[in-house]
Design an enzyme around this catalytic site. Structure first.
Site, short mmCIF file in Angstrom:
data_model
loop_
_atom_site.label_atom_id
_atom_site.label_comp_id
_atom_site.label_asym_id
_atom_site.label_seq_id
_atom_site.Cartn_x
_atom_site.Cartn_y
_atom_site.Cartn_z
N SER A 25 0.80 -1.22 0.00
CA SER A 25 0.00 0.00 0.00
C SER A 25 0.84 1.26 0.00
CB SER A 25 -0.95 0.05 1.19
OG SER A 25 -0.22 0.26 2.39
N TYR A 58 -2.65 0.55 -3.43
CA TYR A 58 -3.88 1.09 -2.85
C TYR A 58 -3.51 1.99 -1.69
CZ TYR A 58 -3.21 -2.55 0.67
OH TYR A 58 -2.68 -3.35 1.65
#
Length: 119
Positions: A25, A58
Site C-alpha cells: 500500500s 492502494y
C-alpha cells in the site's frame, strides 16, 4: 459505453518513508486524500518523477496534516525517501457522467501541505 478517465491527482508529493516489510500500500496524509476525494483502500497509480517507475497499489489513510507519503511492501523497491511522485486515481464514467466530469487536481508544497485544488 463507459470510459476511464483521471478522477484525481496528487501532484509532486514527496516520499517521506518506505517500509519494505509492510504488507503493501501507500499511506497518504488524510487531508490530501480528502482533498482529492480518494478513499482508503482505493486503487491508485504512482508515477515516480525521479526514476520513471510506475506502479499500482492502494491507499491507507495517514494522520491528518502529517505530510506522510509512505510507500510500503514490494513497491518500496521502486521509491526512495525524498522522491517526487504523482499519485493518480481513475474512474469509469458513462457518457452522461462525462457531461459534468472534472478531475480533482491537488498541489502541495515541499512539506506535502495542500496549497491548491483545481477541479
Amino acid at each position: 459505453m463507459k470510459r476511464t478517465f483521471l478522477s484525481a491527482k496528487l501532484h509532486k508529493v514527496i516520499t517521506t518513508a518506505v517500509e519494505l516489510d509492510y504488507e503493501g500500500s501507500c499511506e497518504i496524509d488524510g487531508v490530501l486524500l480528502d482533498a482529492a476525494d480518494i478513499g482508503a483502500f482505493e486503487q491508485i497509480q504512482i508515477y515516480n518523477i525521479n526514476n520513471g517507475n510506475r506502479f499500482t497499489t492502494y491507499t491507507i489513510r495517514g494522520k491528518d496534516n502529517s505530510g506522510v507519503i509512505s510507500v510500503n511492501g514490494a513497491a518500496a523497491h521502486k521509491v526512495n525517501v525524498g522522491d517526487m511522485l504523482i499519485i493518480a486515481a481513475y474512474g469509469v464514467y458513462s457518457e452522461k457522467e462525462l457531461e459534468s466530469y472534472t478531475p480533482r487536481l491537488c498541489y502541495v508544497n515541499d512539506q506535502n501541505i495542500l496549497t491548491k485544488i483545481s477541479s
